[in-house]
Design a protein around this motif. Structure first.
Motif, mmCIF file in Angstrom:
data_model
loop_
_atom_site.group_PDB
_atom_site.id
_atom_site.type_symbol
_atom_site.label_atom_id
_atom_site.label_comp_id
_atom_site.label_asym_id
_atom_site.label_seq_id
_atom_site.Cartn_x
_atom_site.Cartn_y
_atom_site.Cartn_z
ATOM 1 N N UNK A 84 0.824 -1.207 0.000
ATOM 2 C CA UNK A 84 0.000 0.000 0.000
ATOM 3 C C UNK A 84 0.858 1.257 0.000
ATOM 4 N N UNK A 85 1.951 1.208 0.750
ATOM 5 C CA UNK A 85 2.860 2.346 0.789
ATOM 6 C C UNK A 85 3.432 2.602 -0.613
ATOM 7 N N UNK A 105 10.314 2.688 -10.258
ATOM 8 C CA UNK A 105 10.226 3.535 -9.074
ATOM 9 C C UNK A 105 11.502 4.345 -8.914
ATOM 10 N N UNK A 106 11.356 5.621 -8.596
ATOM 11 C CA UNK A 106 12.552 6.409 -8.305
ATOM 12 C C UNK A 106 13.187 5.953 -6.989
ATOM 13 N N UNK A 107 14.469 6.169 -6.892
ATOM 14 C CA UNK A 107 15.202 5.695 -5.718
ATOM 15 C C UNK A 107 14.599 6.240 -4.435
ATOM 16 N N UNK A 147 12.348 5.157 0.837
ATOM 17 C CA UNK A 147 11.295 5.378 1.819
ATOM 18 C C UNK A 147 10.662 4.061 2.260
ATOM 19 N N UNK A 148 10.377 3.171 1.281
ATOM 20 C CA UNK A 148 9.758 1.887 1.597
ATOM 21 C C UNK A 148 10.714 1.034 2.408
ATOM 22 N N UNK A 149 11.974 1.035 2.017
ATOM 23 C CA UNK A 149 12.924 0.207 2.735
ATOM 24 C C UNK A 149 13.074 0.675 4.186
#
Ligand SMILES: Nc1ncnc2c1ncn2[C@@H]1O[C@H](COP(=O)(O)OP(=O)(O)OP(=O)(O)O)[C@@H](O)[C@H]1O
Ligand SMILES: Nc1ncnc2c1ncn2[C@@H]1O[C@H](COP(=O)(O)OP(=O)(O)OP(=O)(O)O)[C@@H](O)[C@H]1O
Ligand SMILES: [Mg+2]
Ligand SMILES: [Mg+2]
Lengths: 298, 345, 512, 323
Positions: free
Chosen positions: D122-123, D291-293, D298-300
């Motif tokens: 979802x993120x 996806x941009x880095x 952010x997800x990581x």
């Protein structure tokens, strides 16, 4: 607007495999063969389409193989129902069962997977872009970009209509259904027409199957015909085999299927929206029966 | 009669031989496969009991189809009627609390009521709007499928479960077991006998049979075609519904997803293989149950995948029916040739 | 003509229908070029089978066929047609949904390069043939809308269109009216004179004598003899056919009729779009009276039967039996008053696949309490079997056992079972629809005797028949239906076949 | 009853209520079983019930007769499983993906915390739909999800997915479609996804097994984005599948078997498999990286927070997530 176009495009792609299978069934319907094997033929066609396309990299060979695969079922049908005079219903049921088992087995044997085989090497049937039509708003977005097989299905409708009602083949085909004894005694074996009708059904179901696995989506999944053969049977019976009527019913079905999905956004439980196509069929049947009653009493 | 049995046996043997060839071609040992097939279905207390139990949802819809077809009624709605029967029995089992001696018959009756009502919908549409029961029952199958799926995910769901299912029904409604034998087979035997009796001994059964053979004759003879149509539709619906109820009461004791599986449809197929004979439907029902039950052992011991058993069933169906018809003409033709030879001399 | 060279020889033909019906038992017969050759015999004598063997519709078990001096073997009709032999079947097999020309060209359609049927040419070719043989047919009419006689012509034209030399006609006159028969005969004579060979099957001996050059008589699968028509008589033919003398005159004894049993008042049947099928019928049938209904097929007989039996509802009018108004009764209620012998055994009179006893007890099982057990829930099968055995005995049915499938009985015996079943109902009113259609002389005689017997018992009989001879033989009074209207109600003594024939065709007696 | 003192097991059965070939859940478990067979040399069998309730009991019985260790995915036959576990206390029953407790407490359950990975999915979707620099992403804050059915497991996915997206921006709208049990109808899956894209969703999460492949193909057709499920599906439609929510059933099976083999196995436990345990995860690496880095980072970062426990994910509790 976009939703409407999506709904119409969804209707067209939902209708295509049903239409192709039902047109095939129309030949057998007119020839007096009670054929319920469309489901199995679609599935077999879908499998062989992927097989051919994956190994040769050519969607055309895939489509041809799909036709051959479905024709193989037609031949078994002919062997049992026409030559050995086995009950047609039994033959159909057994062939449907056979198709599920055999495609699943081959999927495992050949591609070493179960369930779904999806691979970028499977060449899809191309979409046809119409540069001229593209610029027309709305209509252009529907006309252009349809998969080739959609046009084939449209063409098949007209061709089927022509073949059945205008040609020698059609005259004999319908005679086989109306009164095989007449056809026999006029020197054309009715069993030959029945066999031919089954072959025609195989070809069209092969095309329909290839649309399922190389057209709309690009993969083979076990049992991916998902009841479309049965719907095509209902379509045929509903309109007494008339190809134009079949096209109409197929579109109705494709539309209500998409509509069912769309309705989910509006607080209807998904199980009820999934019923929409079947209820639509019942409603169509109601009007059909009412019309027939009127005609009969008139 | 003896000829009929002989034909059936020859058909089965030929089909099994053909199946063996198929297995050989795929590199499996046919003997070991068949051995496993029958060891896990017939030879042994538990396998045999399981085969009998699994026959229930084949035989009852099979009887339903056989009676319907032989009466000229195209009821193909057994799958829908079965799940509706199962739903009725389940809901009854959730809310009723009676002593077992009452609870079990009540639930069985409820399941029959469920199937009967669902068949009744098709019957009424046919009766009053002239809508072909053939298509209507096919569509109602799909609708029943979704309806029961909704019922077990929304109103009757078991909140503690991880997949859609109802809670377990009141244990008073569980069918008792005798050792490995589930008492649901008693219901099956009773249904076979009763159905046979009604169909062959009742006056109504006589009229149904004649109507199936020649409806106009029956009508002119004073049979009430409409009433008989209704009666057959409702009775065959109840039979299919009962199958659903028994599956719930004798199996998982609740309605879970996949409860109906393909049973009813296989039952229809069995009825046709049996040429709509009631006793033959029963016997073939046992036979196909044995094949389906044994497939598990086949998979476990010889690792022949279970889709092969599907192919085998298709071959069985085709070959049994084809050889029956072929043998019939063959026998007659041989007699004819003998007669012709006599005439010449 | 009787001296023409031989065209076809069939030698030592044996045919057994599985499992054991010996339909042809060593038959040897020859047909000559340019003759009309009739084949006569009782039902089941093997006439049709012999012709089917010749035509390739069925295969003989042994024997040979010599055609134009060459041994031939047709495996299917197509081969026979190609060789110049064509057959019109006993049951007309046309496709009602197709037009006349479509039926005729089926199998040899003129097409363009696309396989599209060349309608223009097809119609024109058919038209040519129609004109050539002066057949008076509309090529564009749908077959379902034309008369039986016209359908017969379509069948014959189909063969002529294929230029056959040999025409086989299996009982073509069975469905024709007296007026239509001479027309057909004239056409056949013309064909013969044009060089065609005609093989003609019929039960009606006077027709056969009138038309043929030579006649072959068959009995029980064997050929009895072939005789020139000029050298034989009706009596002799009949004797050869049945193996004994047959009486052709009426045995109806005068008998004063009693009170009215059936009374029909102002009966009308109008279809939704206004077509009048029955137009204000008024008549009665009295006890001890046989009333014959004459009329060309399709003039309201079908609807009269349907309204009497309750299959169709009349638009107006009332029906009484013994003063009970049955107009609104359902079929079962009517069956308490009406015995009914329908015209089509296989379609309306019985189930062919059921065992004999199940066909024999129909209607009785509802009306006679002795068939019931357990408050009417159960069928008393023992009594049913007994009942069937009695019926078999009392009505001289030849059947192996009450359990034999009905279809294994011969046509005549099937009809006897149906007649027996209905007469045993003991109702006052008996409705007979073509009771002897397609039956041979022997069976016909038997059924006629039964009809006379119930008259003598004082029951009322209404008999519809396409056979005027039969009507005159049995009836006390004759009703003539013309376009749904009753145009004649004539005591048999005061009329003659010519008058009735005119009424049937014109609705009035010709003034000439 | 301590099984740890027993001799080494010889035969293992993997018993599933459905059928192999979902490219996901069941198949992942099968991979684990195959690894066990390879590593420990035990005989293994897989029994598929094809969702046929009539097969559950005989299959369980056959499994018990055949094997010492039985891994089951028990949707639908929890009751029978309890019975059998009580009846055969010397056999090891490991139940996967649900929690089943028998009266003798011998069944070990492996429970995946799918909410953790679905939350991250979802993120990803939420961040992507806001980032109009990604090709074809529209300014509308709409994402979608296609579920195979409306059962509790799918609902748990949807629940966490929505929470994840809303944690990025509460205005994000999540459109949902369910296929009503048509898990194998990929054409239907595709049509559902196409409708979502037409309703302006630019990322669609599929929780629909085989039918879900149709969702991925719809993404390619519309040149928009999808999120895969159960296995790493990022390269099935390169450039259009931006992430996959992974459920590593095989890993769990191997872990449990290793414990059995080492003698450290404890019956009757409930083993929770979240991201920290390697049971579920989010996979972002792909051949073609869309996806941009910044988003990946952010997800990581959130993933790390979940692992070290600083971010607690709300578990699904039978809420109606389908509106
Ligand atoms: N699978 C089978 N295996 C062995 N024998 C069979 C099988 N199926 C049918 N038969 C035999 O075929 C016989 C005929 O069956 P059928 O059901 O037609 O008889 P029936 O029930 O007495 O007839 P009816 O139902 O019309 O009264 C059976 O009695 C049985 O002996
Ligand atoms: N298809 C068939 N199968 C079995 N028996 C048959 C078949 N056709 C005819 N028969 C039998 O063969 C015998 C001869 O029949 P055929 O039809 O040749 O008689 P026919 O002389 O034409 O009689 P009719 O005057 O009634 O037409 C009869 O006993 C009949 O019952
Ligand atoms: Mg029987
Ligand atoms: Mg004849």
């Amino acid at each position: 607007m976009k939703i409407l176009i999506g709904l119409i495009n969804g209707m067209i792609s939902g209708a295509t495999p049903i239409l192709l299978a039902a047109l095939g069934g129309a030949y057998t319907y007119y020839a007096g063969v009670f054929n319920i094997a469309m489901e199995g033929m679609l599935l077999t066609g879908a499998f062989f389409a992927v097989l051919g396309s994956y190994y040769t990299g050519s969607w055309l060979i895939g489509v041809l193989l799909a036709i051959l695969g479905a024709l193989f079922l037609s031949l078994i049908f002919i062997l049992f129902a026409v030559v050995l005079k086995t009950d047609e219903f039994v033959t159909g049921i057994a062939l449907n069962l056979f198709a599920v088992g055999a495609t699943t087995y081959m999927l495992r044997k050949i591609f070493s997977v179960k369930g779904v085989f999806s691979n970028p090497a499977i060449q899809p049937i191309p979409a046809i872009r119409l540069p001229l039509a593209e610029n027309i708003p709305f209509v252009g977005e529907i006309l252009s970009g349809q998969i080739l097989m959609v046009w084939v299905a449209g063409l098949a409708t007209i061709l089927t209509y022509f073949l059945i009602f205008q040609t020698r083949f059609g005259l004999r085909l319908r005679a086989a259904g109306y009164n095989p004894a007449r056809l026999d005694s006029s020197g054309v074996p009715s069993s030959r027409m029945r066999a031919l009708s089954l072959l025609a059904c195989g070809v069209l179901c092969g095309l329909g199957g290839s649309f399922l696995s190389l057209g709309y989506v690009n993969l083979f999944a076990e049992n991916m015909s998902a009841g479309r053969g049965w719907i095509s049977l209902a379509a045929i019976i509903l309109v007494n085999g008339n190809p134009l009527g079949i096209a109409l019913i197929s579109l109705l079905f494709g539309f209500s299927d998409g509509l069912g999905l769309l309705l989910q956004g509006y607080r209807v439980p998904s199980q009820f929206t999934a019923m929409v196509p079947y209820i639509a069929t019942l409603i169509a049947l109601y009007f059909y029966a009412a019309r027939k009653r009127r005609l009969n009493s008139a | 009669m003896r000829q009929k049995i002989l034909n059936a046996l020859i058909g089965i043997v030929v089909a099994l031989l053909l199946g063996a060839v198929l297995l050989l071609l795929q590199g499996y040992d046919p003997l070991a496969t068949y051995e496993a097939l029958f060891r896990y279905s017939l030879f042994g207390y538990y396998p045999f009991a399981t085969t009998l139990r699994n026959a229930v949802p084949l035989v009852l819809p099979g009887l339903s189809a056989a009676i319907a077809f032989a009466s000229g009624v195209v009821n193909l709605g057994q799958p829908g009627q079965l799940v509706m029967g199962a739903l009725f029995a389940t809901v009854g089992g959730l809310y009723l609390d009676l002593p077992p001696a009452l609870m079990i018959p009540v639930l069985a009756l409820l399941s029959m009521l469920g199937g009967l009502l669902w068949a009744g919908v098709a019957a009424l549409l046919r009766r009053f709007f002239d809508m072909s029961e053939f298509i209507v029952t096919l569509m109602l199958n799909m609708i029943a499928d979704f309806f029961t799926a909704w019922a077990i995910t929304e109103p009757f769901k078991d909140p503690a479960a991880f997949s859609p299912m109802t809670p377990q029904i009141n244990p008073n409604g569980w069918l008792p077991k005798w050792g490995e034998f589930n008492t649901m087979i008693l219901f099956m035997f009773a249904a076979v006998i009763l159905a046979w009796f009604v169909f062959n001994r009742w006056k109504a059964g006589y009229e149904w049979r004649i109507t199936g053979q020649n409806a106009l004759f029956a009508r002119l003879g004073g049979c009430n075609i409409n009433r008989n149509f209704m009666a057959v539709m409702l009775m065959t619906g109840a039979l299919a519904g009962l199958a659903g109820g028994l599956v719930v009461m004798g199996g998982p004791h609740r309605f879970i997803r996949g409860l109906g599986a393909n049973y009813a449809w296989d039952g229809v197929m069995i009825a046709i293989v049996a040429n709509n004979g009631l006793i033959a439907t029963f016997l073939y029902g046992l036979f196909f149950s044995a094949i389906q039950t044994g497939a598990l052992g086949m998979e476990l011991i010889t690792s022949v995948p279970n889709e092969i058993s599907q192919v085998l069933q298709a071959v069985l169906v085709l070959v049994i029916v084809a050889s029956r018809e072929y043998l019939n003409t063959f026998v007659e033709q041989r007699a004819a040739r003998r007669r012709a030879r006599e005439a010449r001399t | 003509m009787t001296n023409n060279p031989t065209l076809i020889e069939m030698r030592h033909i044996v045919k057994v229908y599985p499992p054991s019906v010996l339909a042809l038992d060593d038959v040897t017969v020859d047909f000559r070029r340019g003759e009309i050759h009739s084949i006569v015999g009782e039902n089941g004598a093997g006439k049709s089978t012999l012709m089917k063997v010749l035509y390739g519709l069925t295969q003989a078990n042994s024997g040979e066929i010599i055609y134009k001096g060459e041994p031939v073997h047709f495996r299917e009709p197509g081969e026979a047609i190609a060789a110049g032999i064509g057959m019109v079947h006993q049951e007309i097999v046309l496709i009602p949904e197709y037009t006349v020309w479509e039926n005729i060209v089926l199998g040899v359609e003129p097409v363009n390069w696309l396989g599209k049927i060349d309608r223009q040419r097809a119609r024109q070719l058919v038209k040519q043939k129609i004109d050539e043989f002066q057949f008076n047919l509309d090529p564009d009419a749908r077959v379902e809308s034309i008369s039986v006689a016209a359908r017969q012509k379509v069948e014959i034209l189909t063969l002529l269109y294929r230029n056959v030399e040999v025409l086989i006609l299996d009982e073509p006159t069975a469905v024709l009216t007296p007026q239509e028969i001479p027309q057909l005969f004239a056409e056949l004579n013309r064909l013969r004179d044009g060089g065609h060979t005609i093989l003609f099957i019929s039960h009606r001996l006077e027709e056969v004598l009138e038309l043929s050059d030579r006649i072959t008589v068959m009995r029980k699968g064997k050929k009895v003899d072939t005789v020139p028509a000029s050298a034989t008589t009706r009596q002799e033919l009949a004797r050869m056919m049945v193996g004994r003398d047959v009486i052709f005159t009426t045995r109806r004894k005068p008998q004063p009729p009693g009170e009215a049993v059936l009374r029909v008042e102002n009966l009308s049947l109008r279809e939704d779009h206004g077509r009048v099928r029955l137009n204000n019928l008024n008549f009665e049938v009295r006890a001890g009276e046989i009333v014959g209904v004459a009329g060309v097929e399709g003039n309201g007989q079908f609807e009269l039967v349907n309204t009497l039996m309750g299959i169709q509802k009349p638009t107006s009018g009332r029906i009484f039996i013994r003063n009970v108004d049955i107009t609104h009764f359902d079929i079962l209620q009517r069956r308490q008053y009406i015995s009914f012998v329908p015209q089509d055994r296989g379609k309306m009179g019985a189930s062919l696949v059921a065992p004999l006893w199940e066909d024999a007890i129909m209607t009785h099982h509802r009306l006679n309490p002795r068939f019931s057990q357990w408050n009417g829930l159960l069928l008393n099968t023992r009594f049913a079997q007994q009942f069937t055995r009695d019926l078999i005995e009392n009505f001289s049915v030849v059947a192996p056992s009450p359990r034999a499938p009905f279809r294994t009985l011969s046509g005549g015996n099937q009809q006897k079972v149906i007649v027996g079943r209905e007469l045993l109902l003991q109702s006052d009113f008996v409705l007979l629809d073509q009771p002897t259609r397609g039956l041979d002389v022997g069976s016909m005689e038997y059924i006629h005797d039964q009809i006379l017997r119930i008259r003598a018992e004082g029951r009322a009989v209404l008999m519809i028949s396409a056979d005027l001879e039969e009507i005159f033989l049995l009836s006390d009074r004759i009703l003539v239906l013309y376009r749904g209207q009753l145009v004649g109600n004539l005591p048999v003594e005061q009329t003659n076949p010519q008058e009735v024939g005119s009424l049937m065709l014109e609705g009035q007696v010709q003034s000439s | 009853p301590a099984t740890s003192t027993q001799e080494q097991p010889k035969r293992v059965v993997y018993l599933i209520n459905g059928a192999l070939g979902d490219n996901a859940f069941y198949d992942s478990g099968k991979a684990g079983i195959d690894n066990i067979a390879r590593e420990y040399g035990v005989e293994t069998r897989t029994i598929e019930c094809n969702f046929d309730a009539g097969k559950y009991e005989p299959s369980l019985r056959a499994a018990v007769d055949f094997a010492d260790v039985i891994f089951v995915i028990s949707y639908g036959f929890e009751d029978q499983l309890k019975e059998f576990a009580d009846q055969y206390p010397n056999k090891i029953f490991v139940n996967i993906d649900t929690v089943v407790e028998n009266s003798k407490k011998t069944i070990t359950s492996v429970d995946f915390i799918e909410e953790e990975s679905a939350y991250l999915a979802g993120v990803v979707a939420g961040l992507a739909t806001l980032d109009t620099t990604i090709p074809n992403i529209n300014p509308d804050k709409i994402i979608g999800v296609v579920g195979g059915d409306v059962d509790p497991v799918v609902s748990a996915f949807v629940f966490a997915y929505e929470n994840g997206a809303k944690s990025i921006d509460p205005e994000i709208q999540v459109l949902k479609k369910s296929l009503g049990g048509a898990w194998d109808d990929s054409a239907r899956g595709k049509q559902a996804a196409l409708q979502l894209y037409d309703q302006k969703a630019d990322v669609v999460f599929q929780v629909a097994a085989a039918a879900g492949i149709g969702v991925l193909q719809a993404a390619r057709e519309r040149q928009l984005y999808a999120i895969g499920v159960d296995t790493n599906q990022n390269d099935l439609e390169p450039g259009y599948v931006i992430a996959s929510d992974i459920k590593n059933v095989g890993k769990a099976i191997e872990d449990v078997y290793k414990a059995i083999n080492d003698g450290t196995y404890q019956p009757g436990q409930v083993l929770k498999y979240g991201i920290a345990q390697g049971g579920v995860d989010i996979a972002l690496e792909a051949q073609i990286q869309v996806l941009p880095q910044s988003i990946i980072d952010q997800v990581m970062a959130l993933r790390q927070q979940i692992i070290d426990g600083s971010l607690k994910i709300e578990l699904y509790n039978n809420q109606n997530v389908w509106q």
